[in-house]
Design a protein around this motif. Sequence first.
Motif, PDB file in Angstrom:
ATOM      1  N   GLY A   9       0.824  -1.197   0.000  1.00 22.68           N
ATOM      2  CA  GLY A   9       0.000   0.000   0.000  1.00 22.68           C
ATOM      3  C   GLY A   9       0.863   1.253   0.000  1.00 22.68           C
ATOM      4  N   GLY A  10       0.223   2.389  -0.200  1.00 19.51           N
ATOM      5  CA  GLY A  10       0.941   3.648  -0.196  1.00 19.51           C
ATOM      6  C   GLY A  10       0.094   4.766  -0.747  1.00 19.51           C
ATOM      7  N   SER A  11       0.742   5.868  -1.042  1.00 18.14           N
ATOM      8  CA  SER A  11       0.064   7.038  -1.589  1.00 18.14           C
ATOM      9  C   SER A  11       0.461   7.223  -3.038  1.00 18.14           C
ATOM     10  N   VAL A  12      -0.518   7.531  -3.859  1.00 16.62           N
ATOM     11  CA  VAL A  12      -0.272   7.696  -5.292  1.00 16.62           C
ATOM     12  C   VAL A  12      -1.236   8.736  -5.830  1.00 16.62           C
ATOM     13  N   GLN A  13      -0.863   9.367  -6.909  1.00 19.35           N
ATOM     14  CA  GLN A  13      -1.758  10.332  -7.542  1.00 19.35           C
ATOM     15  C   GLN A  13      -2.748   9.610  -8.448  1.00 19.35           C
ATOM     16  N   ALA A  14      -3.855  10.257  -8.680  1.00 21.74           N
ATOM     17  CA  ALA A  14      -4.877   9.692  -9.564  1.00 21.74           C
ATOM     18  C   ALA A  14      -4.264   9.336 -10.916  1.00 21.74           C
ATOM     19  N   GLY A  15      -4.654   8.193 -11.415  1.00 20.31           N
ATOM     20  CA  GLY A  15      -4.107   7.690 -12.665  1.00 20.31           C
ATOM     21  C   GLY A  15      -2.916   6.773 -12.475  1.00 20.31           C
ATOM     22  N   GLY A  16      -2.390   6.734 -11.261  1.00 17.45           N
ATOM     23  CA  GLY A  16      -1.231   5.915 -10.974  1.00 17.45           C
ATOM     24  C   GLY A  16      -1.570   4.463 -10.707  1.00 17.45           C
ATOM     25  N   SER A  17      -0.541   3.704 -10.345  1.00 20.91           N
ATOM     26  CA  SER A  17      -0.687   2.263 -10.133  1.00 20.91           C
ATOM     27  C   SER A  17      -0.014   1.844  -8.834  1.00 20.91           C
ATOM     28  N   LEU A  18      -0.522   0.757  -8.283  1.00 22.49           N
ATOM     29  CA  LEU A  18       0.085   0.112  -7.117  1.00 22.49           C
ATOM     30  C   LEU A  18      -0.111  -1.389  -7.254  1.00 22.49           C
ATOM     31  N   ARG A  19       0.790  -2.138  -6.675  1.00 22.92           N
ATOM     32  CA  ARG A  19       0.606  -3.588  -6.596  1.00 22.92           C
ATOM     33  C   ARG A  19       0.645  -4.013  -5.140  1.00 22.92           C
ATOM     34  N   LEU A  20      -0.431  -4.625  -4.708  1.00 25.33           N
ATOM     35  CA  LEU A  20      -0.527  -5.161  -3.362  1.00 25.33           C
ATOM     36  C   LEU A  20      -0.142  -6.633  -3.373  1.00 25.33           C
ATOM     37  N   SER A  21       0.478  -7.071  -2.295  1.00 25.82           N
ATOM     38  CA  SER A  21       0.868  -8.467  -2.143  1.00 25.82           C
ATOM     39  C   SER A  21       0.270  -9.024  -0.865  1.00 25.82           C
ATOM     40  N   CYS A  22      -0.018 -10.300  -0.891  1.00 25.15           N
ATOM     41  CA  CYS A  22      -0.551 -10.980   0.284  1.00 25.15           C
ATOM     42  C   CYS A  22       0.135 -12.336   0.378  1.00 25.15           C
ATOM     43  N   VAL A  23       0.896 -12.529   1.419  1.00 30.12           N
ATOM     44  CA  VAL A  23       1.566 -13.808   1.648  1.00 30.12           C
ATOM     45  C   VAL A  23       0.761 -14.608   2.653  1.00 30.12           C
ATOM     46  N   GLY A  32      -9.213 -13.663  -1.735  1.00 30.10           N
ATOM     47  CA  GLY A  32      -9.882 -12.451  -2.197  1.00 30.10           C
ATOM     48  C   GLY A  32      -9.228 -11.207  -1.653  1.00 30.10           C
ATOM     49  N   TRP A  33      -9.530 -10.120  -2.324  1.00 28.68           N
ATOM     50  CA  TRP A  33      -9.154  -8.790  -1.841  1.00 28.68           C
ATOM     51  C   TRP A  33     -10.431  -8.001  -1.572  1.00 28.68           C
ATOM     52  N   PHE A  34     -10.434  -7.317  -0.452  1.00 27.81           N
ATOM     53  CA  PHE A  34     -11.550  -6.466  -0.058  1.00 27.81           C
ATOM     54  C   PHE A  34     -10.995  -5.095   0.280  1.00 27.81           C
ATOM     55  N   THR A  88      -9.413   5.124  -2.575  1.00 26.84           N
ATOM     56  CA  THR A  88      -8.774   5.283  -1.273  1.00 26.84           C
ATOM     57  C   THR A  88      -9.500   4.447  -0.231  1.00 26.84           C
ATOM     58  N   ALA A  89      -8.747   3.578   0.442  1.00 20.39           N
ATOM     59  CA  ALA A  89      -9.337   2.651   1.413  1.00 20.39           C
ATOM     60  C   ALA A  89      -8.223   1.830   2.041  1.00 20.39           C
ATOM     61  N   THR A  90      -8.598   1.085   3.080  1.00 20.52           N
ATOM     62  CA  THR A  90      -7.723   0.030   3.582  1.00 20.52           C
ATOM     63  C   THR A  90      -8.076  -1.240   2.828  1.00 20.52           C
ATOM     64  N   TYR A  91      -7.074  -1.876   2.262  1.00 21.77           N
ATOM     65  CA  TYR A  91      -7.278  -3.087   1.467  1.00 21.77           C
ATOM     66  C   TYR A  91      -6.868  -4.301   2.287  1.00 21.77           C
ATOM     67  N   TYR A  92      -7.739  -5.300   2.258  1.00 21.59           N
ATOM     68  CA  TYR A  92      -7.543  -6.512   3.044  1.00 21.59           C
ATOM     69  C   TYR A  92      -7.476  -7.731   2.129  1.00 21.59           C
ATOM     70  N   CYS A  93      -6.546  -8.606   2.456  1.00 25.48           N
ATOM     71  CA  CYS A  93      -6.498  -9.914   1.821  1.00 25.48           C
ATOM     72  C   CYS A  93      -7.308 -10.875   2.685  1.00 25.48           C
ATOM     73  N   ALA A  94      -7.976 -11.826   2.054  1.00 26.44           N
ATOM     74  CA  ALA A  94      -8.787 -12.775   2.794  1.00 26.44           C
ATOM     75  C   ALA A  94      -8.747 -14.134   2.118  1.00 26.44           C
ATOM     76  N   ALA A  95      -9.042 -15.159   2.899  1.00 29.55           N
ATOM     77  CA  ALA A  95      -9.056 -16.513   2.363  1.00 29.55           C
ATOM     78  C   ALA A  95     -10.224 -17.279   2.965  1.00 29.55           C
ATOM     79  N   GLN A 119      -2.977   0.319   3.717  1.00 31.96           N
ATOM     80  CA  GLN A 119      -3.664   1.545   3.319  1.00 31.96           C
ATOM     81  C   GLN A 119      -3.268   1.967   1.914  1.00 31.96           C
ATOM     82  N   VAL A 120      -4.269   2.325   1.124  1.00 34.93           N
ATOM     83  CA  VAL A 120      -4.063   2.899  -0.203  1.00 34.93           C
ATOM     84  C   VAL A 120      -4.717   4.275  -0.225  1.00 34.93           C
TER      85      VAL A 120
END
Length: 124
Positions: A9-23, A32-34, A88-95, A119-120
Amino acid sequence: QVQLVESGGGSVQAGGSLRLSCVGSGYSNCWGWFRQAPGKAREGVAGIYSGTPHTYYGDFVKGRFTISQDNAKNTVYLQMTRLEPEDTATYYCAAQRPGARCADSLSDFTYHYWGQGTQVTVSS
């Protein structure tokens, strides 16, 4: 017992990209991602069947996000592109529980194991 740890997670400007990982520490049929924004209900973003290419997404994703997995690393990813301030939100990995029927579910009550969230923040 499955333990999940998110990162990316992190901060990015609109139009940008992020990659989240879940181990994950254990096996699940369905990952799933929520996400949850302040004052809003948690909503399903994307899901994937373990060991298969089958994926499914929330309607709001509209082709912007991609869920994928690396089985050798027991890791699930969420590649997010064309990010918007509304993402913008907190992103959660789930199984889901091992052996559960995935059923293309993005209902949070069908997922038993949860990460701590990452957080994103997307600025305009």
